[in-house]
Design an enzyme around this catalytic site. Structure first.
Site, PDB file in Angstrom:
ATOM      1  N   ASP A 170     -49.014 128.234  -2.870  1.00 19.61           N
ATOM      2  CA  ASP A 170     -48.095 129.353  -3.106  1.00 19.61           C
ATOM      3  C   ASP A 170     -48.897 130.631  -3.347  1.00 19.61           C
ATOM      4  OD1 ASP A 170     -49.188 129.105  -5.595  1.00 19.61           O
ATOM      5  OD2 ASP A 170     -47.324 128.598  -6.638  1.00 19.61           O
ATOM      6  N   GLU A 192     -57.170 123.936  -9.451  1.00 20.63           N
ATOM      7  CA  GLU A 192     -56.472 124.921 -10.266  1.00 20.63           C
ATOM      8  C   GLU A 192     -55.658 124.208 -11.357  1.00 20.63           C
ATOM      9  OE1 GLU A 192     -53.648 126.794  -7.711  1.00 20.63           O
ATOM     10  OE2 GLU A 192     -52.474 127.611  -9.361  1.00 20.63           O
ATOM     11  N   ASP A 202     -52.678 125.352  -5.422  1.00 17.82           N
ATOM     12  CA  ASP A 202     -51.283 125.262  -5.017  1.00 17.82           C
ATOM     13  C   ASP A 202     -51.050 126.040  -3.725  1.00 17.82           C
ATOM     14  OD1 ASP A 202     -50.757 123.837  -7.259  1.00 17.82           O
ATOM     15  OD2 ASP A 202     -49.919 125.519  -8.407  1.00 17.82           O
TER      16      ASP A 202
END
Ligand code: 0RA
Length: 671
Positions: A539, A459, A537
């Site tokens: 998150d 990403e 990530d």
């Protein structure tokens, strides 16, 4: 079916009517008991030595397979009309209790073996136990290996049979009977109860059952076997609001596949209101089909043989496709709606937005393919094709409005495909060129053998840069993806093939699309990396991107997931430091435990994204094969996966919120 199983059938036929109480075995019979049990044990030992040959693997899948195996026997009773209620209980110690109100496993003397038939069923491999001809036993798939396999792989099993007014019981350890079958009381009930505890020396990875996995299978079985009540209860989880006091569900389907299709399309918008369904027998093959259309662009076809999901399809599925295509084509031609169309309609144009289930029962199924989930029996194809043609022809005649809407949808699909051909040809052309054809953003590895190679889909460009520095360039390639990739669940196929990031994925991986009869079929023979690792990530945004990429793989490169090539990297969440000492943590519990072991005065860094790690840290924690944890993506249940993706990525918000709240791993981290 093996020769041995046939011999057992013969033996049982001779035995009919002569009911011998196994408690009364004496003299010669007793000798026979011990002699034969040695032979039986050899088979059982083999199961323990090579469990994967019988149940596929000894991981989570194999563990759950034990339950399916026992329940399959109860379902067999139901299919024969002898049973209408089945229950599964996960006990506190992860043992499983299944109960059915079938005929009960016979307990009378098995002449050939010299012991109770129950003991034969439980301790003899391949006896299967089913001596009646009209049951659909599965010979090639993983199911149908027999309860004795479950027994061999359990450190303890208790079989209780209610039959002819008496309760019979026998217990086993690792497949060895602890005592001859005995009567322990009287009963008005009829049926079989089996409690087994998986052997943790076999299932070394885990013996922890997943309620969700088992519940999904029970739901599926209830749709596939209408009229049978199947309940599941988890005694490890209390639930104040439920009748039993525990987490559990009861599944019952009156309409079978029709309801299954409605369930699958629950989060999609209908194109036609009805589910078209038929049930019947063609050339002695029971065929059941249910189908409908929704407004999406995805084809959602599932097929079963003897209740087993045939992921790789086969003759029943090609029969369905043929029947569907020819019937709709004929109708569309005669309706005049195609007159203005300047090109031919193709098979897959008829399947955009289609949700369908095909379920057949085959007496001696031949299973082929990599995972032995592809039906090979030639005769099934025309049986299904005929059934579908009849069903659909009638329906279209009786529902001209629906027929019109379907044909319009098909025409739109054909036009979109036509428009997409150019975009796709571009992708194809690029993949054919080996040098210079690769995406500019790809940092390739030097090894040329796909088996050794990995590609990380990362990403963002900055994390991509770190990964590029941190990797081992011999075998690790990096493909950075820009931000959120296209949500393919909502996009028409030609938009998907037009998308830059997605084109890059195709060309980087070296896979191509489109064959003669299916413009979306995938060719992964030239796959350039055997591990495709999604690295995002840790998150909320990262997990969203992860889901978008997985949705793409699921809808457009499912073969890649099925081949076991798709993985998710797991970057750490925390770095716990004290002076020179430092350790990474992947969960809050780990973080606290490390902090405790350093006895206070620690500094804790929360990694919000891959970008916060330097190249060395990323290598150490997430990319180095010696230390990292990669999660391989599997599709245990394609129907469930389809529902989840359509829900997560589709238009309806409430079910999505509910799912995310239930499964929000990251929710509290970002709060
Ligand atoms: C052998 C023969 C028969 C039934 C079964 C086995 C049987 C096995 C299991 C396993 C779980 N539940 C089960 N129920 C039945 C036929 C019985 C007859 O002919 O009476």
């Amino acid at each position: 079916m093996s020769e041995e199983a046939n011999k057992d059938e013969e033996a049982n036929k001779k035995n009919e009517g002569k009911k011998t109480n196994p408690e009364h075995l004496t003299g010669d019979n007793k000798r026979a008991y011990s002699a034969d049990s040695i032979q039986a044990l050899e088979g059982m030992e083999h199961v323990r030595m090579r469990p994967s040959m019988y149940i596929g693997d000894v991981g989570v899948r194999g563990l759950h397979h034990l339950v399916y195996e026992v329940v399959d026997n109860s379902i067999d009773e139901a299919m024969g009309g002898h049973c209408d209620t089945i229950s599964v209980v996960i006990n506190e110690d992860n043992s499983i209790t299944t109960k059915d109100n079938g005929r009960g496993i016979p307990v009378d003397l098995h002449k050939k073996e010299g012991v109770s038939a129950l003991e034969v069923v439980m301790t003899k491999i391949g006896a299967g136990g089913k001596f009646d001809k009209d049951s659909y036993k599965v010979s090639g798939g993983l199911h149908g290996v027999g309860v004795s396999v479950v027994n061999a792989l359990s450190n303890h099993l208790r079989a209780t049979v209610h039959r002819d007014g008496k309760i019979w019981e026998q217990e086993y350890e690792r497949g060895k009977s602890l005592y001859p079958v005995k009567s322990i009381g009287e009963t008005d009930y009829r049926g079989t109860i089996v409690t087994f505890h998986p052997d943790d020396t076999i299932f070394t990875q885990t013996i922890e059952y997943s309620y969700e996995t088992l519940a999904n299978r029970m739901r599926e079985l209830s749709f596939l076997n209408k009229g049978v009540t199947i309940s599941i209860m988890d005694k490890r989880q209390k639930d104040k609001d439920s009748e039993t006091g525990y987490v559990g569900e009861t599944f019952y389907s009156d309409e079978g596949l029709k309801e299954f299709v409605r369930f699958l399309d629950g989060t999609r918008e209908n194109l036609i209101q009805n589910v078209i369904a038929m049930e019947g027998e063609k050339n002695d093959i029971p065929v059941e089909v249910a189908m409908t259309y929704n407004t999406s662009y995805t084809e959602n076809l599932h097929s079963y043989v003897n209740n087993i999901n045939t992921h790789e399809g086969g003759t029943h599925l090609s029969g369905f496709r043929r029947g569907l295509t020819s019937t709709l084509k004929k109708y569309a031609d005669s309706s005049g709606m195609l007159d203005k169309l300047k090109f031919e309609i193709q098979g897959d144009d008829f399947r955009e937005g289609l949700t369908a289930i095909v379920s057949v029962k085959v007496a001696e199924p031949q299973f082929e393919g990599q995972t032995k989930t592809k039906l090979g029996n030639r005769e099934v194809s025309s049986a299904v094709s005929q059934a579908v043609s009849e069903m659909l022809t009638n329906y279209l005649e009786e529902h001209p409005d629906d027929a019109k809407v379907i044909v319009q949808k098909v025409i739109l699909a054909a036009q979109a495909r036509h428009a997409a051909t150019k975009a796709r040809e571009m992708v194809q052309r690029k993949t054919v060129m080996s040098i210079g054809g690769l995406p500019g953003k790809l940092s390739d590895c030097s090894d040329q053998d796909p088996v050794n190679c990995e590609v990380f889909l990362v990403e963002g460009d900055s994390a991509g840069g770190t990964a590029k520095q941190g990797r081992d360039r011999n075998f690790q390639a990096i493909l950075p993806l820009r931000g959120k990739i296209l949500n393919v669940e909502k996009a028409m196929p030609h938009r998907v093939f037009d998308n830059e990031e997605i084109k890059n994925i195709y060309t980087a991986l070296g896979v191509t699309i489109g064959t003669e009869d299916d413009s979306k079929a995938l060719n992964i023979e030239k796959l350039r990396y055997h591990k495709v690792v999604i690295m995002c990530d840790a998150d909320v945004d990262g997990s969203h991107i992860e889901t978008l990429i997985l949705t793409f793989f699921f809808r457009y490169m499912r073969e890649l997931i099925e081949g076991g090539h798709v993985y998710i990297a797991t970057p750490p969440l925390y770095l716990v430091k004290k002076g020179q000492k430092k350790r990474y943590a992947w969960t809050d519990e780990e973080r606290d435990a490390i902090a405790d072991s350093y006895s206070g005065g620690v500094s804790i860094q929360r990694y919000k994204g891959l970008g916060e790690m330097n190249a060395e840290q990323l290598w150490d924690t997430t990319m180095n094969p010696d230390f990292r944890t990669l999660r391989r993506i599997t599709i245990d249940n394609a129907t469930e996966a389809d529902r989840i993706f359509s829900m997560l990525m589709g238009d309806e918000v409430p079910p999505r919120r509910e799912f995310i709240e239930k499964n929000a791993v990251y929710a509290n981290i970002d709060a």
